[in-house]
Design a protein around this motif. Sequence first.
Motif, PDB file in Angstrom:
ATOM      1  N   LEU A 279      14.025 -13.781 -15.609  1.00 58.80           N
ATOM      2  CA  LEU A 279      13.245 -14.656 -14.738  1.00 58.80           C
ATOM      3  C   LEU A 279      12.487 -15.712 -15.523  1.00 58.80           C
ATOM      4  CD1 LEU A 279      11.777 -11.734 -12.663  1.00 58.80           C
ATOM      5  CD2 LEU A 279      13.593 -13.259 -11.914  1.00 58.80           C
ATOM      6  N   PRO A 280      13.004 -16.936 -15.589  1.00 57.38           N
ATOM      7  CA  PRO A 280      12.197 -18.035 -16.121  1.00 57.38           C
ATOM      8  C   PRO A 280      11.139 -18.421 -15.102  1.00 57.38           C
ATOM      9  CG  PRO A 280      14.248 -18.877 -15.234  1.00 57.38           C
ATOM     10  CD  PRO A 280      14.321 -17.369 -15.112  1.00 57.38           C
ATOM     11  N   ALA A 281      10.324 -19.396 -15.447  1.00 52.50           N
ATOM     12  CA  ALA A 281       9.211 -19.763 -14.576  1.00 52.50           C
ATOM     13  C   ALA A 281       9.662 -20.385 -13.261  1.00 52.50           C
ATOM     14  CB  ALA A 281       8.277 -20.724 -15.309  1.00 52.50           C
ATOM     15  N   THR A 282      10.921 -20.725 -13.141  1.00 55.62           N
ATOM     16  CA  THR A 282      11.433 -21.315 -11.903  1.00 55.62           C
ATOM     17  C   THR A 282      11.892 -20.276 -10.901  1.00 55.62           C
ATOM     18  OG1 THR A 282      13.595 -21.532 -12.984  1.00 55.62           O
ATOM     19  CG2 THR A 282      12.161 -23.477 -12.978  1.00 55.62           C
ATOM     20  N   ARG A 283      11.743 -18.985 -11.208  1.00 61.03           N
ATOM     21  CA  ARG A 283      12.185 -17.928 -10.312  1.00 61.03           C
ATOM     22  C   ARG A 283      11.130 -16.821 -10.232  1.00 61.03           C
ATOM     23  NH1 ARG A 283      14.959 -21.634  -9.686  1.00 61.03           N
ATOM     24  NH2 ARG A 283      17.216 -21.755  -9.380  1.00 61.03           N
ATOM     25  N   ALA A 284      11.086 -16.168  -9.070  1.00 64.40           N
ATOM     26  CA  ALA A 284      10.238 -14.984  -8.869  1.00 64.40           C
ATOM     27  C   ALA A 284      11.124 -13.838  -8.417  1.00 64.40           C
ATOM     28  CB  ALA A 284       9.161 -15.264  -7.821  1.00 64.40           C
ATOM     29  N   ILE A 285      10.660 -12.615  -8.598  1.00 65.13           N
ATOM     30  CA  ILE A 285      11.436 -11.459  -8.173  1.00 65.13           C
ATOM     31  C   ILE A 285      10.620 -10.594  -7.222  1.00 65.13           C
ATOM     32  CG2 ILE A 285      10.751 -10.008 -10.133  1.00 65.13           C
ATOM     33  CD1 ILE A 285      13.641  -8.847 -10.048  1.00 65.13           C
ATOM     34  N   TRP A 286      11.283 -10.155  -6.172  1.00 67.16           N
ATOM     35  CA  TRP A 286      10.739  -9.192  -5.228  1.00 67.16           C
ATOM     36  C   TRP A 286      11.310  -7.823  -5.598  1.00 67.16           C
ATOM     37  CZ3 TRP A 286       7.783  -9.594  -0.583  1.00 67.16           C
ATOM     38  CH2 TRP A 286       7.794  -8.457   0.223  1.00 67.16           C
TER      39      TRP A 286
ATOM     40  N   LEU B 240      15.180  -8.790  -5.203  1.00 63.38           N
ATOM     41  CA  LEU B 240      15.603 -10.091  -4.695  1.00 63.38           C
ATOM     42  C   LEU B 240      14.938 -11.175  -5.521  1.00 63.38           C
ATOM     43  CD1 LEU B 240      16.922 -11.823  -2.384  1.00 63.38           C
ATOM     44  CD2 LEU B 240      14.715 -11.620  -1.209  1.00 63.38           C
ATOM     45  N   VAL B 241      15.727 -12.090  -6.051  1.00 62.59           N
ATOM     46  CA  VAL B 241      15.185 -13.205  -6.816  1.00 62.59           C
ATOM     47  C   VAL B 241      15.190 -14.454  -5.939  1.00 62.59           C
ATOM     48  CG1 VAL B 241      15.551 -14.720  -8.801  1.00 62.59           C
ATOM     49  CG2 VAL B 241      15.863 -12.260  -9.038  1.00 62.59           C
ATOM     50  N   VAL B 242      14.070 -15.156  -5.939  1.00 61.47           N
ATOM     51  CA  VAL B 242      13.951 -16.361  -5.127  1.00 61.47           C
ATOM     52  C   VAL B 242      13.569 -17.542  -6.006  1.00 61.47           C
ATOM     53  CG1 VAL B 242      13.342 -15.101  -3.028  1.00 61.47           C
ATOM     54  CG2 VAL B 242      11.531 -15.864  -4.572  1.00 61.47           C
ATOM     55  N   ALA B 243      14.027 -18.716  -5.586  1.00 56.86           N
ATOM     56  CA  ALA B 243      13.676 -19.945  -6.298  1.00 56.86           C
ATOM     57  C   ALA B 243      12.208 -20.272  -6.063  1.00 56.86           C
ATOM     58  CB  ALA B 243      14.558 -21.094  -5.809  1.00 56.86           C
TER      59      ALA B 243
ATOM     60  N   ALA C  53      -1.069 -15.196   3.445  1.00 57.36           N
ATOM     61  CA  ALA C  53      -0.184 -14.108   3.043  1.00 57.36           C
ATOM     62  C   ALA C  53       1.079 -14.099   3.899  1.00 57.36           C
ATOM     63  CB  ALA C  53      -0.915 -12.770   3.150  1.00 57.36           C
ATOM     64  N   ARG C  54       0.939 -14.408   5.186  1.00 59.47           N
ATOM     65  CA  ARG C  54       2.112 -14.488   6.060  1.00 59.47           C
ATOM     66  C   ARG C  54       3.026 -15.629   5.640  1.00 59.47           C
ATOM     67  NH1 ARG C  54       5.322 -11.489   9.005  1.00 59.47           N
ATOM     68  NH2 ARG C  54       6.787 -12.588   7.649  1.00 59.47           N
ATOM     69  N   VAL C  55       2.443 -16.743   5.219  1.00 61.43           N
ATOM     70  CA  VAL C  55       3.238 -17.858   4.698  1.00 61.43           C
ATOM     71  C   VAL C  55       4.036 -17.421   3.475  1.00 61.43           C
ATOM     72  CG1 VAL C  55       3.123 -20.150   3.612  1.00 61.43           C
ATOM     73  CG2 VAL C  55       1.700 -19.638   5.611  1.00 61.43           C
ATOM     74  N   LEU C  56       3.398 -16.620   2.631  1.00 58.97           N
ATOM     75  CA  LEU C  56       4.082 -16.116   1.446  1.00 58.97           C
ATOM     76  C   LEU C  56       5.337 -15.338   1.837  1.00 58.97           C
ATOM     77  CD1 LEU C  56       3.985 -15.424  -1.693  1.00 58.97           C
ATOM     78  CD2 LEU C  56       2.914 -13.291  -0.954  1.00 58.97           C
ATOM     79  N   ILE C  57       5.218 -14.429   2.778  1.00 63.99           N
ATOM     80  CA  ILE C  57       6.368 -13.625   3.193  1.00 63.99           C
ATOM     81  C   ILE C  57       7.440 -14.505   3.804  1.00 63.99           C
ATOM     82  CG2 ILE C  57       7.122 -11.722   4.645  1.00 63.99           C
ATOM     83  CD1 ILE C  57       5.320 -10.958   2.258  1.00 63.99           C
ATOM     84  N   ASP C  58       7.049 -15.491   4.594  1.00 63.58           N
ATOM     85  CA  ASP C  58       8.025 -16.414   5.174  1.00 63.58           C
ATOM     86  C   ASP C  58       8.787 -17.158   4.087  1.00 63.58           C
ATOM     87  OD1 ASP C  58       7.288 -15.660   7.711  1.00 63.58           O
ATOM     88  OD2 ASP C  58       5.934 -17.370   8.029  1.00 63.58           O
ATOM     89  N   GLN C  59       8.088 -17.539   3.023  1.00 62.39           N
ATOM     90  CA  GLN C  59       8.748 -18.244   1.926  1.00 62.39           C
ATOM     91  C   GLN C  59       9.746 -17.346   1.201  1.00 62.39           C
ATOM     92  OE1 GLN C  59       8.264 -21.707   0.612  1.00 62.39           O
ATOM     93  NE2 GLN C  59       7.889 -21.668   2.804  1.00 62.39           N
ATOM     94  N   VAL C  60       9.374 -16.100   0.990  1.00 59.92           N
ATOM     95  CA  VAL C  60      10.278 -15.169   0.307  1.00 59.92           C
ATOM     96  C   VAL C  60      11.595 -15.043   1.068  1.00 59.92           C
ATOM     97  CG1 VAL C  60      10.626 -12.754  -0.345  1.00 59.92           C
ATOM     98  CG2 VAL C  60       8.456 -13.878  -0.852  1.00 59.92           C
ATOM     99  N   THR C  61      11.522 -14.957   2.375  1.00 54.03           N
ATOM    100  CA  THR C  61      12.735 -14.762   3.169  1.00 54.03           C
ATOM    101  C   THR C  61      13.525 -16.042   3.353  1.00 54.03           C
ATOM    102  OG1 THR C  61      11.444 -15.070   5.213  1.00 54.03           O
ATOM    103  CG2 THR C  61      11.734 -12.817   4.411  1.00 54.03           C
ATOM    104  N   ALA C  62      12.883 -17.203   3.188  1.00 50.59           N
ATOM    105  CA  ALA C  62      13.554 -18.471   3.480  1.00 50.59           C
ATOM    106  C   ALA C  62      14.164 -19.146   2.256  1.00 50.59           C
ATOM    107  CB  ALA C  62      12.569 -19.435   4.142  1.00 50.59           C
ATOM    108  N   LEU C  63      13.637 -18.872   1.068  1.00 57.43           N
ATOM    109  CA  LEU C  63      14.066 -19.615  -0.108  1.00 57.43           C
ATOM    110  C   LEU C  63      15.418 -19.144  -0.623  1.00 57.43           C
ATOM    111  CD1 LEU C  63      10.688 -19.884  -2.036  1.00 57.43           C
ATOM    112  CD2 LEU C  63      11.911 -21.726  -0.878  1.00 57.43           C
ATOM    113  N   ASP C  64      16.052 -20.005  -1.434  1.00 58.21           N
ATOM    114  CA  ASP C  64      17.353 -19.683  -2.014  1.00 58.21           C
ATOM    115  C   ASP C  64      17.247 -18.451  -2.899  1.00 58.21           C
ATOM    116  OD1 ASP C  64      18.512 -21.848  -0.803  1.00 58.21           O
ATOM    117  OD2 ASP C  64      18.269 -23.170  -2.533  1.00 58.21           O
TER     118      ASP C  64
END
Length: 263
Positions: A63-70, A106-109, A138-149
């Motif tokens: 995971l570089p700084a351009t990615r996060a992991i769930w 799950l890795v997200v951009a 916090a709800r916005v955060l979860i929405d982003q996790v599910t929506a991003l590439d």
Amino acid sequence: MSITRHDNPPRDPDPDNAYAPVVGRLEQWLPEEAAPHRHRRHQLMCAANGVIHVTTDLGEWVLPATRAIWVSSGTEHATQVKRPTHTRVLYIDPDAYDMPKEGYCLVVAMTPLMREVMTACAGFPWDYAENTPQSRLARVLIDQVTALDHSPVDLPFPTDPRATRLAKILRSDPANRLPLEVLAKQVGASPRTIERLFSHEAGMSFGNWRHRQRLLTAMEYLAYGESVTNVALNVGYESASSFVAAFKAVFGSTPARYFKSAT
């Protein structure tokens, strides 16, 4: 994992028992590998700089700084950084949101919005109430996790001892260009056996696994500022152009664009 805190200590030092559905920390991790562990809560983590390695029984994520992991709740995992790295780590109540609960990574951009939301959530008090600005963000955060590439930055592991030894050889020397016939002999197997083991246990052919291993090693070097030409040669490509083409085929963009996607 050696850690230096940059925030005030939370009221509850155990995030699994925090009151709020999403809590977090802003930390600096020093070079070290944390032993395998698990949490009752989901985790969402990213690096502000550098690279985080996350390992489970199924494989490794780079995971570089351009990615996060769930990392879903209950998933045993180890983390490692090889250089000092500033991180954002969030802990999400598995009963608060409709997300997978076990054995799932799950890795997200990372977008600029995602990065800012993660930073804000990591600084929340650990006892905020429902129907507050904190809970809505916090709800916005979860929405982003599910929506991003979602990004293919994982390296599945085979489990057979012969295939595992071969994987270790290539991970220690990503520029190794010996043919499969020679490598298989070194671990006491036939080429056909190795192909079958990687296909069945890692979910991809040996050639594709080797290709992915090279690119993930390259990703780490690039994240620390190495030039594309040097990285290409260090991981076994004959030229920078062939490396860039291979990188784009797997990750969907050139290295330069990939590492600017979160800025």
